[in-house]
Design a protein around this motif. Structure first.
Motif, PDB file in Angstrom:
ATOM      1  N   ASP A 120      38.751 130.999  72.647  1.00 29.12           N
ATOM      2  CA  ASP A 120      37.390 131.390  73.139  1.00 29.12           C
ATOM      3  C   ASP A 120      36.482 130.440  73.471  1.00 29.12           C
ATOM      4  O   ASP A 120      36.569 129.042  72.790  1.00 29.12           O
ATOM      5  CB  ASP A 120      37.012 132.386  71.514  1.00 29.12           C
ATOM      6  CG  ASP A 120      37.506 133.532  71.811  1.00 29.12           C
ATOM      7  OD1 ASP A 120      37.801 134.204  72.851  1.00 29.12           O
ATOM      8  OD2 ASP A 120      37.344 134.360  70.717  1.00 29.12           O
ATOM      9  N   PHE A 121      35.612 130.557  74.075  1.00 28.26           N
ATOM     10  CA  PHE A 121      34.320 129.676  74.361  1.00 28.26           C
ATOM     11  C   PHE A 121      33.035 130.412  74.650  1.00 28.26           C
ATOM     12  O   PHE A 121      33.134 131.542  75.067  1.00 28.26           O
ATOM     13  CB  PHE A 121      34.912 129.009  75.827  1.00 28.26           C
ATOM     14  CG  PHE A 121      33.850 127.847  76.238  1.00 28.26           C
ATOM     15  CD1 PHE A 121      33.697 126.805  75.463  1.00 28.26           C
ATOM     16  CD2 PHE A 121      33.017 128.125  77.071  1.00 28.26           C
ATOM     17  CE1 PHE A 121      32.463 125.873  75.969  1.00 28.26           C
ATOM     18  CE2 PHE A 121      31.813 127.651  77.609  1.00 28.26           C
ATOM     19  CZ  PHE A 121      31.684 126.198  76.891  1.00 28.26           C
ATOM     20  N   VAL A 122      31.961 129.687  74.592  1.00 28.78           N
ATOM     21  CA  VAL A 122      30.947 130.480  74.495  1.00 28.78           C
ATOM     22  C   VAL A 122      30.144 129.282  75.212  1.00 28.78           C
ATOM     23  O   VAL A 122      29.942 128.246  74.832  1.00 28.78           O
ATOM     24  CB  VAL A 122      30.153 130.912  73.298  1.00 28.78           C
ATOM     25  CG1 VAL A 122      28.506 131.164  73.532  1.00 28.78           C
ATOM     26  CG2 VAL A 122      30.757 131.850  72.304  1.00 28.78           C
ATOM     27  N   HIS A 123      29.354 129.731  76.178  1.00 29.00           N
ATOM     28  CA  HIS A 123      28.195 128.991  77.058  1.00 29.00           C
ATOM     29  C   HIS A 123      26.827 128.763  76.293  1.00 29.00           C
ATOM     30  O   HIS A 123      26.375 129.802  75.989  1.00 29.00           O
ATOM     31  CB  HIS A 123      28.011 129.428  78.353  1.00 29.00           C
ATOM     32  CG  HIS A 123      29.175 129.103  79.663  1.00 29.00           C
ATOM     33  ND1 HIS A 123      29.290 127.991  79.664  1.00 29.00           N
ATOM     34  CD2 HIS A 123      29.856 130.193  80.398  1.00 29.00           C
ATOM     35  CE1 HIS A 123      30.459 127.896  80.817  1.00 29.00           C
ATOM     36  NE2 HIS A 123      30.478 129.153  81.203  1.00 29.00           N
ATOM     37  N   LEU A 124      26.584 127.584  76.122  1.00 30.26           N
ATOM     38  CA  LEU A 124      25.291 127.287  75.231  1.00 30.26           C
ATOM     39  C   LEU A 124      24.438 126.717  75.954  1.00 30.26           C
ATOM     40  O   LEU A 124      23.134 126.337  75.469  1.00 30.26           O
ATOM     41  CB  LEU A 124      25.864 126.310  74.139  1.00 30.26           C
ATOM     42  CG  LEU A 124      26.884 127.015  73.064  1.00 30.26           C
ATOM     43  CD1 LEU A 124      27.260 125.914  71.963  1.00 30.26           C
ATOM     44  CD2 LEU A 124      26.255 128.217  72.242  1.00 30.26           C
ATOM     45  N   ARG A 125      24.527 126.552  77.469  1.00 26.48           N
ATOM     46  CA  ARG A 125      23.440 126.032  78.065  1.00 26.48           C
ATOM     47  C   ARG A 125      23.657 126.497  79.318  1.00 26.48           C
ATOM     48  O   ARG A 125      24.150 126.440  80.400  1.00 26.48           O
ATOM     49  CB  ARG A 125      23.835 124.101  78.135  1.00 26.48           C
ATOM     50  CG  ARG A 125      22.943 123.500  79.051  1.00 26.48           C
ATOM     51  CD  ARG A 125      23.296 121.959  79.331  1.00 26.48           C
ATOM     52  NE  ARG A 125      22.861 121.082  78.250  1.00 26.48           N
ATOM     53  CZ  ARG A 125      21.823 120.720  78.061  1.00 26.48           C
ATOM     54  NH1 ARG A 125      20.748 121.008  79.156  1.00 26.48           N
ATOM     55  NH2 ARG A 125      21.529 120.096  76.940  1.00 26.48           N
ATOM     56  N   MET A 126      22.190 127.171  79.681  1.00 26.98           N
ATOM     57  CA  MET A 126      22.146 128.013  80.889  1.00 26.98           C
ATOM     58  C   MET A 126      20.794 128.043  81.311  1.00 26.98           C
ATOM     59  O   MET A 126      19.960 128.248  80.392  1.00 26.98           O
ATOM     60  CB  MET A 126      22.665 129.285  80.744  1.00 26.98           C
ATOM     61  CG  MET A 126      22.662 130.453  81.904  1.00 26.98           C
ATOM     62  SD  MET A 126      23.222 131.904  82.098  1.00 26.98           S
ATOM     63  CE  MET A 126      22.293 132.511  80.742  1.00 26.98           C
ATOM     64  N   HIS A 127      20.390 127.382  82.645  1.00 30.26           N
ATOM     65  CA  HIS A 127      19.059 127.548  83.054  1.00 30.26           C
ATOM     66  C   HIS A 127      19.131 128.962  84.156  1.00 30.26           C
ATOM     67  O   HIS A 127      19.785 128.971  85.052  1.00 30.26           O
ATOM     68  CB  HIS A 127      18.783 126.447  83.932  1.00 30.26           C
ATOM     69  CG  HIS A 127      18.297 125.278  83.082  1.00 30.26           C
ATOM     70  ND1 HIS A 127      17.809 124.303  83.926  1.00 30.26           N
ATOM     71  CD2 HIS A 127      18.638 125.049  82.036  1.00 30.26           C
ATOM     72  CE1 HIS A 127      17.488 123.301  82.852  1.00 30.26           C
ATOM     73  NE2 HIS A 127      18.110 123.871  81.712  1.00 30.26           N
ATOM     74  N   THR A 128      18.075 129.609  83.588  1.00 31.32           N
ATOM     75  CA  THR A 128      18.087 130.918  84.873  1.00 31.32           C
ATOM     76  C   THR A 128      16.956 130.650  85.825  1.00 31.32           C
ATOM     77  O   THR A 128      16.201 129.664  85.904  1.00 31.32           O
ATOM     78  CB  THR A 128      17.656 132.354  83.897  1.00 31.32           C
ATOM     79  OG1 THR A 128      16.353 132.240  83.437  1.00 31.32           O
ATOM     80  CG2 THR A 128      18.644 132.298  82.715  1.00 31.32           C
ATOM     81  N   GLU A 129      16.395 131.845  86.586  1.00 28.58           N
ATOM     82  CA  GLU A 129      15.581 131.673  87.360  1.00 28.58           C
ATOM     83  C   GLU A 129      14.180 131.375  86.883  1.00 28.58           C
ATOM     84  O   GLU A 129      13.098 131.039  87.424  1.00 28.58           O
ATOM     85  CB  GLU A 129      15.440 132.911  88.412  1.00 28.58           C
ATOM     86  CG  GLU A 129      15.228 134.155  87.288  1.00 28.58           C
ATOM     87  CD  GLU A 129      15.661 135.641  88.184  1.00 28.58           C
ATOM     88  OE1 GLU A 129      16.008 135.314  89.460  1.00 28.58           O
ATOM     89  OE2 GLU A 129      15.330 136.576  87.830  1.00 28.58           O
ATOM     90  N   PHE A 130      14.020 131.747  85.546  1.00 29.36           N
ATOM     91  CA  PHE A 130      12.717 131.382  84.672  1.00 29.36           C
ATOM     92  C   PHE A 130      12.625 129.973  84.273  1.00 29.36           C
ATOM     93  O   PHE A 130      11.665 129.646  83.654  1.00 29.36           O
ATOM     94  CB  PHE A 130      12.675 132.231  83.311  1.00 29.36           C
ATOM     95  CG  PHE A 130      12.543 133.660  83.447  1.00 29.36           C
ATOM     96  CD1 PHE A 130      11.046 134.172  83.579  1.00 29.36           C
ATOM     97  CD2 PHE A 130      13.613 134.628  83.936  1.00 29.36           C
ATOM     98  CE1 PHE A 130      10.899 135.698  84.002  1.00 29.36           C
ATOM     99  CE2 PHE A 130      13.378 136.124  84.149  1.00 29.36           C
ATOM    100  CZ  PHE A 130      11.968 136.352  84.325  1.00 29.36           C
ATOM    101  N   SER A 131      13.488 129.173  84.720  1.00 30.29           N
ATOM    102  CA  SER A 131      13.503 127.657  84.544  1.00 30.29           C
ATOM    103  C   SER A 131      12.137 126.843  85.530  1.00 30.29           C
ATOM    104  O   SER A 131      11.888 125.817  85.572  1.00 30.29           O
ATOM    105  CB  SER A 131      14.646 126.927  84.776  1.00 30.29           C
ATOM    106  OG  SER A 131      15.504 127.003  83.506  1.00 30.29           O
ATOM    107  N   ILE A 132      11.761 127.838  86.447  1.00 30.90           N
ATOM    108  CA  ILE A 132      10.725 127.490  87.411  1.00 30.90           C
ATOM    109  C   ILE A 132      11.304 126.641  88.526  1.00 30.90           C
ATOM    110  O   ILE A 132      11.530 126.679  89.807  1.00 30.90           O
ATOM    111  CB  ILE A 132       9.532 127.047  86.703  1.00 30.90           C
ATOM    112  CG1 ILE A 132       8.926 128.329  85.703  1.00 30.90           C
ATOM    113  CG2 ILE A 132       8.555 126.684  87.969  1.00 30.90           C
ATOM    114  CD1 ILE A 132       7.784 127.639  84.900  1.00 30.90           C
ATOM    115  N   LYS A 133      11.660 125.659  87.977  1.00 32.68           N
ATOM    116  CA  LYS A 133      12.019 124.090  89.043  1.00 32.68           C
ATOM    117  C   LYS A 133      13.434 124.488  89.448  1.00 32.68           C
ATOM    118  O   LYS A 133      13.888 123.646  90.448  1.00 32.68           O
ATOM    119  CB  LYS A 133      11.491 122.749  88.462  1.00 32.68           C
ATOM    120  CG  LYS A 133      10.027 122.596  88.686  1.00 32.68           C
ATOM    121  CD  LYS A 133       9.881 121.019  88.578  1.00 32.68           C
ATOM    122  CE  LYS A 133       8.584 120.449  88.999  1.00 32.68           C
ATOM    123  NZ  LYS A 133       8.356 119.073  89.043  1.00 32.68           N
TER     124      LYS A 133
END
Length: 304
Positions: free
Chosen positions: A4-17
């Protein structure tokens, strides 16, 4: 069987830049990959948290709430640092909200709100799981600058300040990634610190890279053809499946296992559907209702 693995780092469209992921749609990407949890960690922001929390909870995915924070570098303000904060519990979530609000209201530098680590008390630190930031954190930058002693000093300082501290490892095709992974693992072993693998996700699929570059160029005021334009992202910063991540870090299995352990430790419940108002101090034991009425009358008198 695949770990198993979990993504712990994700920038969405709300990161603005930067970041192009829709916080609702990406949940289905995680489900398709067989993940049981997923984190949202926008750049010094938590604007997308409620949307993401609702979508993840409805889909049966455990939502992990955090932020990729700019950290004030007191030695060189222009060379800012980063740490990844994940809310371990409700108090950690409130702490993160407080830190980000304070950063934007009282500690802006150029175009970013910066968290000052001096603000964080031991009680606040206990509610957070903190990841080192890899190449953007103080430890990684010291290693890249060839100063192993400074890297060790920073690792000791951060691990003493934050009881839930992890050395972060990434492999997305940057020139110094492998060297930095090797040195980070060596330092973590020396100091007895846990390591965790993360994928700095900026977009959904590899073919989205050029679109992401266009967004970043617009935000930074560059054209795509400008040779002076900073190029800090790679085509490998897409939403990798858990199979891809396990293969990528098969030589460091604990880094994969710890992503799941961190996910287990992050337990935040948000009350939805009701206004969440702060406890507001009132004078002389006056009720909040009466005090609000008094303030409204005084405001009306001023306007009239």
């Amino acid at each position: 069987m695949t770990q198993d693995f979990v993504h712990l780092r994700m920038h969405t469209e709300f990161s603005i830049k930067d970041g192009m992921l829709n916080p609702k749609k990406v949940v289905h990407k995680a489900i398709a990959s067989g993940m049981k949890a997923l984190a949202i960690t926008d750049a010094t922001a938590m604007f997308g948290d409620v949307i993401f929390y609702k979508a993840a909870s409805a889909a049966g995915i455990k939502p992990i709430l955090g932020a990729d924070c700019s950290i004030t570098n007191h030695y060189n303000r222009d060379d800012y640092l980063r740490l990844l904060f994940l809310a371990r519990n409700h108090q950690g979530y409130l702490t993160l909200c407080d830190l980000l609000s304070r950063a934007w209201l009282t500690n802006q530098y150029k175009d970013r709100g910066e968290v000052d680590l001096d603000w964080i008390t031991p009680e606040m630190a206990d509610g957070l799981i903190v990841l080192s930031g890899f190449n953007t954190g103080a430890i990684g930058k010291a290693i890249l600058n060839g100063s192993s002693s400074a890297a060790e000093q920073e690792a000791r300082r951060l691990s003493q300040k934050f009881p839930h501290f992890f050395m972060e490892l990434q492999r997305v095709g940057r020139p110094n990634d492998e060297m930095l992974v090797a040195e980070s693992v060596k330092l973590a072993k020396k100091l007895g610190l846990p390591v965790v693998a993360t994928q700095p996700i900026q977009f959904e699929n590899p073919e989205d890279f050029e679109f992401h570059e266009a967004r970043v160029a617009i935000a930074d005021g560059f054209t795509l053809a400008n040779k002076a334009r900073p190029r800090i992202y790679t085509p490998q910063q897409y939403f990798r499946t858990k199979e891809e991540m396990c293969e990528l870090f098969k030589d460091i299995p604990s880094a994969i296992e710890n992503s799941v352990e961190i996910a287990k430790r992050c337990n935040v419940t948000i009350k939805l559907g009701k206004p969440q108002l702060p406890i507001f101090p009132t004078p002389d034991g006056m009720s909040l209702k009466d005090y609000m009425a008094q303030l409204a009358r005084e405001g009306l008198d001023r306007r009239l």
